[in-house]
Design a protein around this motif. Structure first.
Motif, PDB file in Angstrom:
ATOM      1  N   ASP A   1      44.082 -87.784  19.868  1.00 44.96           N
ATOM      2  CA  ASP A   1      44.291 -87.742  18.059  1.00 44.96           C
ATOM      3  C   ASP A   1      42.834 -88.417  17.619  1.00 44.96           C
ATOM      4  N   GLN A   2      42.499 -89.317  18.159  1.00 46.38           N
ATOM      5  CA  GLN A   2      41.147 -90.039  17.550  1.00 46.38           C
ATOM      6  C   GLN A   2      40.132 -89.119  17.651  1.00 46.38           C
ATOM      7  N   TYR A   3      40.048 -88.283  19.080  1.00 50.08           N
ATOM      8  CA  TYR A   3      38.796 -87.444  19.099  1.00 50.08           C
ATOM      9  C   TYR A   3      39.028 -86.119  18.287  1.00 50.08           C
ATOM     10  N   LYS A   4      40.183 -85.886  17.843  1.00 47.94           N
ATOM     11  CA  LYS A   4      40.619 -84.684  16.810  1.00 47.94           C
ATOM     12  C   LYS A   4      39.803 -84.819  15.685  1.00 47.94           C
ATOM     13  N   PHE A   5      40.294 -86.252  14.968  1.00 45.16           N
ATOM     14  CA  PHE A   5      40.053 -86.789  13.683  1.00 45.16           C
ATOM     15  C   PHE A   5      38.386 -86.927  13.592  1.00 45.16           C
ATOM     16  N   LEU A   6      37.814 -87.538  14.708  1.00 43.91           N
ATOM     17  CA  LEU A   6      36.410 -87.879  14.607  1.00 43.91           C
ATOM     18  C   LEU A   6      35.685 -86.467  14.577  1.00 43.91           C
ATOM     19  N   GLN A   7      35.973 -85.377  15.150  1.00 44.93           N
ATOM     20  CA  GLN A   7      35.442 -83.975  15.150  1.00 44.93           C
ATOM     21  C   GLN A   7      35.607 -83.208  13.814  1.00 44.93           C
ATOM     22  N   SER A   8      36.796 -83.753  13.211  1.00 45.99           N
ATOM     23  CA  SER A   8      37.093 -83.043  11.859  1.00 45.99           C
ATOM     24  C   SER A   8      36.293 -83.625  10.917  1.00 45.99           C
ATOM     25  N   ARG A   9      35.593 -84.706  11.138  1.00 44.61           N
ATOM     26  CA  ARG A   9      34.571 -85.316  10.259  1.00 44.61           C
ATOM     27  C   ARG A   9      33.026 -85.270  10.792  1.00 44.61           C
ATOM     28  N   SER A  10      33.244 -84.270  11.599  1.00 40.57           N
ATOM     29  CA  SER A  10      31.815 -83.732  12.187  1.00 40.57           C
ATOM     30  C   SER A  10      31.240 -82.604  11.833  1.00 40.57           C
ATOM     31  N   PRO A  11      29.777 -82.567  11.516  1.00 44.64           N
ATOM     32  CA  PRO A  11      29.345 -81.174  11.286  1.00 44.64           C
ATOM     33  C   PRO A  11      29.364 -80.178  12.213  1.00 44.64           C
ATOM     34  N   ILE A  12      29.413 -80.413  13.425  1.00 43.30           N
ATOM     35  CA  ILE A  12      29.334 -79.238  14.472  1.00 43.30           C
ATOM     36  C   ILE A  12      30.294 -78.164  14.295  1.00 43.30           C
ATOM     37  N   GLY A  13      31.444 -78.606  13.668  1.00 44.74           N
ATOM     38  CA  GLY A  13      32.406 -77.302  13.407  1.00 44.74           C
ATOM     39  C   GLY A  13      32.151 -76.417  12.426  1.00 44.74           C
ATOM     40  N   ASN A  14      31.015 -76.865  11.729  1.00 50.02           N
ATOM     41  CA  ASN A  14      30.555 -75.879  10.447  1.00 50.02           C
ATOM     42  C   ASN A  14      29.256 -75.277  10.689  1.00 50.02           C
ATOM     43  N   ALA A  15      28.785 -75.325  11.751  1.00 51.99           N
ATOM     44  CA  ALA A  15      27.317 -74.902  12.051  1.00 51.99           C
ATOM     45  C   ALA A  15      27.056 -73.472  11.789  1.00 51.99           C
ATOM     46  N   HIS A  16      28.082 -72.703  11.962  1.00 56.25           N
ATOM     47  CA  HIS A  16      28.168 -71.228  11.645  1.00 56.25           C
ATOM     48  C   HIS A  16      27.932 -70.978  10.232  1.00 56.25           C
ATOM     49  N   ASN A  17      28.001 -71.919   9.254  1.00 63.86           N
ATOM     50  CA  ASN A  17      27.729 -71.694   7.717  1.00 63.86           C
ATOM     51  C   ASN A  17      26.222 -72.034   7.457  1.00 63.86           C
ATOM     52  N   VAL A  18      25.474 -72.399   8.210  1.00 64.67           N
ATOM     53  CA  VAL A  18      24.002 -72.904   7.904  1.00 64.67           C
ATOM     54  C   VAL A  18      23.269 -71.611   7.814  1.00 64.67           C
ATOM     55  N   LYS A  19      22.429 -71.782   6.476  1.00 61.76           N
ATOM     56  CA  LYS A  19      21.677 -70.521   6.431  1.00 61.76           C
ATOM     57  C   LYS A  19      20.058 -71.306   6.267  1.00 61.76           C
ATOM     58  N   ALA A  20      19.883 -72.594   6.114  1.00 64.08           N
ATOM     59  CA  ALA A  20      18.483 -73.079   5.809  1.00 64.08           C
ATOM     60  C   ALA A  20      17.791 -73.063   7.336  1.00 64.08           C
ATOM     61  N   PRO A  21      16.524 -72.797   7.357  1.00 69.62           N
ATOM     62  CA  PRO A  21      15.680 -72.894   8.497  1.00 69.62           C
ATOM     63  C   PRO A  21      15.949 -74.380   8.834  1.00 69.62           C
ATOM     64  N   SER A  22      16.104 -74.483  10.185  1.00 73.00           N
ATOM     65  CA  SER A  22      16.155 -75.953  10.506  1.00 73.00           C
ATOM     66  C   SER A  22      15.381 -76.585  11.841  1.00 73.00           C
ATOM     67  N   LEU A  23      14.664 -77.467  11.576  1.00 77.10           N
ATOM     68  CA  LEU A  23      13.762 -78.009  12.349  1.00 77.10           C
ATOM     69  C   LEU A  23      14.373 -79.538  12.761  1.00 77.10           C
ATOM     70  N   ILE A  24      14.336 -79.346  14.263  1.00 77.33           N
ATOM     71  CA  ILE A  24      15.178 -80.625  14.765  1.00 77.33           C
ATOM     72  C   ILE A  24      13.998 -81.521  15.499  1.00 77.33           C
ATOM     73  N   LEU A  25      13.873 -82.636  15.454  1.00 75.02           N
ATOM     74  CA  LEU A  25      13.345 -83.427  16.032  1.00 75.02           C
ATOM     75  C   LEU A  25      14.001 -84.492  16.895  1.00 75.02           C
ATOM     76  N   MET A  26      13.628 -84.556  18.309  1.00 76.30           N
ATOM     77  CA  MET A  26      14.412 -85.239  19.203  1.00 76.30           C
ATOM     78  C   MET A  26      13.436 -86.133  20.242  1.00 76.30           C
ATOM     79  N   GLY A  27      13.967 -87.507  20.332  1.00 74.79           N
ATOM     80  CA  GLY A  27      13.699 -88.389  21.228  1.00 74.79           C
ATOM     81  C   GLY A  27      14.295 -88.290  22.335  1.00 74.79           C
ATOM     82  N   ASP A  28      13.687 -87.948  23.640  1.00 74.76           N
ATOM     83  CA  ASP A  28      14.439 -87.684  24.671  1.00 74.76           C
ATOM     84  C   ASP A  28      14.825 -88.911  25.571  1.00 74.76           C
ATOM     85  N   SER A  29      14.363 -90.069  24.843  1.00 72.56           N
ATOM     86  CA  SER A  29      14.892 -91.461  25.507  1.00 72.56           C
ATOM     87  C   SER A  29      15.692 -92.501  24.652  1.00 72.56           C
ATOM     88  N   ASP A  30      16.503 -91.490  23.538  1.00 74.39           N
ATOM     89  CA  ASP A  30      17.150 -92.006  22.514  1.00 74.39           C
ATOM     90  C   ASP A  30      18.378 -92.570  23.079  1.00 74.39           C
TER      91      ASP A  30
END
Length: 769
Positions: free
Chosen positions: A666-695
């Motif tokens: 139940d906690q996992y479901k709640f946490l995911q409901s507050r996460s942006p990943i479920g709405n990624a299909h709505n994004v229109k803005a060109p997106s650049l993501i910067l990642m540190g591989d030792s984060d």
């Protein structure tokens, strides 16, 4: 992006290579020793530099002497009087790394002693979490005295000192998380030396704490205190391990299991011996002196031996658990009383020593909002008619300096902090003091790089403390710009700093950027930022939003976001966007181009905003963003962050022997409901993501998840375009991810910062220009 012309980064490089000031220590009477760091884009590293400048009161500038580069890995500290210098060095002899401690007499320029520490300790640790080292000289008679040194370093593990089985060599050992991935067993070491012109100096270095405690408590931030005329006590911060063996990340967190302890100073070697067999104090030898429900840190001791009075200890604390940053308390204890307080009594009187407590809701915007500070300055004490302490704290969208009188009566009187730097929009910080009336400060503004100034603090005619700036000493590089900065108040407590080119600037592009800080319990201040300044010089207008939960507005507003994360902060950021749109309309722009950028929790909000308001943003840049809260709860070095910010239980108390290890279904479901990943299909803005591989704070799987989610949407668009009519086709979504090897959460390596800046300019130019 490969075919695009590369942006001109000359302005950014110039600004990024300006020195940042790390410490300032006064020498007697008119000299100041400064430590700075400089980014070198040639060598792709930060170079630590030191210099000693004269502080004449009659001239406007100090003596401009050249800086000296310290070799990489070198740590340099001075005794309080400035006469002795300890130097920790790392060099290579016959292809093997060697750690060395050197002792220098500053007055003669002579190296008096050295000790090879390779077989005694591992890497030296001097950052804010574990250090700094401290050096003391106590004169017993003319030209004779005792030098005492405490520092933090890795304890040598058995695998470094003996042959072990593969099982023992590769056994998993938890570390202290982000920026501490190699820190398995930090501990404190003590060194003493008798100084006499007639005898050779020998350096005896021993651990302060027994190795038997390493898996339960790690100690750092050591200072020494006087008892009965001798430095008999080590005071230090002890970071506690969870019952399941987990060590929660410490950096940027003021809610950890962290306590202030007194530990006896190791005994001297036996007569005639140059070395000691002492193995360190056990837990029964120590006393915890901070409260059981507080997260304590940053002990500092006011030495009052010269006036024949007991030393005074001050330290900071925050509530244990909950929000990762909050309003701090400043504590004061008279060390003469320590022996009179039993551990049982201490449990019952945790609040008796509070000098400055938390502020719930300030009465006005000018009122003191409470203390929001990670650490006290290494040398924070001053003395006019009575002793007081100076420190840096956040007040709304600025960092400022407060003076806090110390209660030396022992009656538990609380103090009222006095703001010394309340005028203007600049941000200020404390580097050090001369223990009398002078203070070394750094000031800067969004378009004004750092400058070191010396000020004098004295009582005015009514007895109130005031700051008089005596001279500018170092820095003060002025940019050729009339850029405008103002702070816009939105729905209380939300503010946004508006940073834009001059109204007469030919560079102004009318393009607006929303910049969102991480945390969420941190603050964007008016302090100098090379990237922000370079963007404004290129014509961008930047709105730096401080949403509800930001520090410096009162504890009520820091705590208001807890449980509302992913909702309230989104609304606040959108209000800043609406202000941007209103400003654009007022300037005659009907369809302004808007970019958005943020890292960590700011990346979380950037992802949310671009998916919730897909038509509002024309380009987005995310740095190590939190994308899936449920997954981050099991992979981050601070899993409790997810629970706390979303209002779910996670106990850090040692009285709870069953700490949370993974969310329920139940906690996992709640946490995911507050996460942006479920709405990624709505994004229109060109997106650049910067990642540190030792984060370790927001592991790379989060960035990869967002990248693949957006790429998946892009693939679906391509598929649909085969059957849709031309006029119904959706433009393909541009998505790129840059990976920085060896970089952590902040992406603050010199090479990574430069590449990120170039990518930022290129991305915004392509999609916003």
């Amino acid at each position: 992006m490969d075919s695009e012309p590369r942006p001109n980064l000359s302005a950014y490089k110039l600004l990024a290579e300006l020195p940042t000031f790390k410490s300032g220590q006064f020498f007697t009477p008119d000299y100041l020793h400064l430590t700075t760091q400089v980014r070198s884009h040639v060598y792709n590293t930060r170079i630590t530099q030191v210099k000693t400048v004269q502080v004449p009161f009659e001239s406007s500038k100090g003596l401009n002497v050249p800086s000296v580069d310290l070799p990489k890995g070198t740590i340099e500290i001075f005794s309080d009087d400035g006469f002795w210098r300890a130097c920790f060095k790392v060099d290579t002899v016959d292809g093997k790394e060697r750690r060395v401690l050197e002792l220098w007499d500053v007055r003669t320029g002579r190296r008096n002693a050295e000790r090879i520490l390779t077989d005694i300790c591992g890497d030296f640790l001097s950052d804010e979490t574990w250090g700094p080292p401290r050096l003391y000289y106590d004169e017993t008679q003319t030209d004779t005295g005792i030098l005492s040194l405490v520092f933090t370093a890795h304890r040598l593990s058995p695998s470094q000192t003996s042959d072990l089985s593969p099982f023992d060599q590769h056994k998993f050992t938890p570390t202290w998380g982000e920026l501490n991935a190699k820190n398995t067993f930090p501990t404190i070491f003590y060194c003493s030396a008798n100084i006499s012109p007639k005898t050779e100096i020998s350096l005896n270095v021993v651990p302060v704490v027994s190795a038997s405690l390493d898996e339960t408590i790690s100690f750092g931030q050591p200072v020494l205190a006087m008892m009965n005329g001798e430095r008999k006590l080590v005071l230090a911060t002890g970071y506690g391990t969870m019952e399941d063996g987990r060590r929660l990340g410490i950096v940027y967190c003021t809610n950890r299991r962290a306590e202030i302890w007194t530990i006896p100073v190791p005994p001297p070697p036996s007569s005639g011996s140059l070395t000691s067999t002492y193995e360190g104090a056990s837990l029964s030898d120590m006393t915890r002196i901070s409260g059981s429900d507080r997260s304590a840190r940053s002990p500092r001791v006011l030495d009052r031996s010269k006036v024949n009075k007991p030393d005074i200890l001050v330290y900071l604390s925050n509530p244990l658990g909950g929000a990762h940053n909050s309003c701090a308390s400043l504590h004061l204890q008279h060390l003469s009383n320590l022996s009179l307080i039993s551990k049982t009594e201490k449990e019952e009187r945790d609040d008796d020593d509070v000098l400055v407590g938390p502020v719930w809701d300030p009465e006005s915007k000018d009122a003191f909002p409470g203390l929001y500070v990670q650490a006290l300055p290494a040398f924070p004490f001053l003395n006019t008619n009575e002793p007081f302490i100076v420190l840096t704290s956040i007040k709304r969208s600025r960092s400022t300096v407060y003076a806090i009188p110390l209660d030396v009566s022992g009656k538990g009187i609380r103090s009222n902090p006095v703001e010394l730097t309340r005028e203007g929009l600049n941000s200020w910080s404390v580097l050090g003091t001369d223990a009398e009336t002078r203070v070394c400060l750094v000031r800067s503004g969004l378009m004004d790089p750092q400058e070191v100034v010396v000020g004098q603090i004295t009582p005015d005619d009514e007895g109130d403390l005031e700051l008089q700036i005596l001279n500018g000493v170092e820095g003060g590089f002025k940019l050729d710009s009339d850029a405008r900065v103002d702070i816009i108040k939105l729905t209380h407590p939300v503010e946004t700093i508006r940073f834009r080119p001059s109204s007469n600037s030919t560079q102004s592009s009318g393009i607006r950027l929303l910049s969102i800080h991480g945390g969420p319990h941190s603050t964007t201040t008016t302090a100098f930022s090379p990237l922000a300044a370079a963007l404004v010089q290129e014509g961008y207008e930047i709105y730096l939003v401080n949403y509800t939960g930001s520090l410096g507005y009162g504890e009520k507003w820091a705590q208001a976001l807890v449980g509302e994360c992913g909702q309230m902060d989104i609304r606040d950021c959108w209000e800043a966007v609406e202000r941007m749109l209103g400003d654009a309309q007022a300037e005659g722009e009907t369809k302004p181009k808007i970019g958005i950028m943020g890292g960590s929790h700011g990346g979380f909000l950037t992802a949310h905003l671009t998916s919730k308001y897909p038509d509002a943003f024309h380009a987005a840049i995310l740095r190590n963003p939190v994308i899936s809260l449920g997954e981050n709860a099991g992979t981050s070095d601070i899993p409790d962050w997810v629970y706390a910010e979303l209002g779910l239980p996670f106990s850090l108390s040692s009285k709870d022997d069953r700490p949370q290890t993974t969310p329920t279904v139940d906690q996992y479901k709640f946490l995911q409901s507050r996460s942006p990943i479920g709405n990624a299909h709505n994004v229109k803005a060109p997106s650049l993501i910067l990642m540190g591989d030792s984060d370790q704070r927001v592991p790379p799987s989060q960035t990869k998840g967002w990248y693949h989610a957006l790429r998946s949407r892009s693939h679906q668009i391509k598929t649909y375009n085969r059957t849709l009519l031309e006029e119904d086709r959706i433009p393909e979504l541009a998505v790129e991810c840059l990976v920085f090897k060896g970089e952590g959460h902040a992406l603050d390596g010199v090479k990574a910062e430069l590449a990120s800046a170039e990518a930022t300019f290129a991305w915004f130019k392509k999609y916003l220009a």
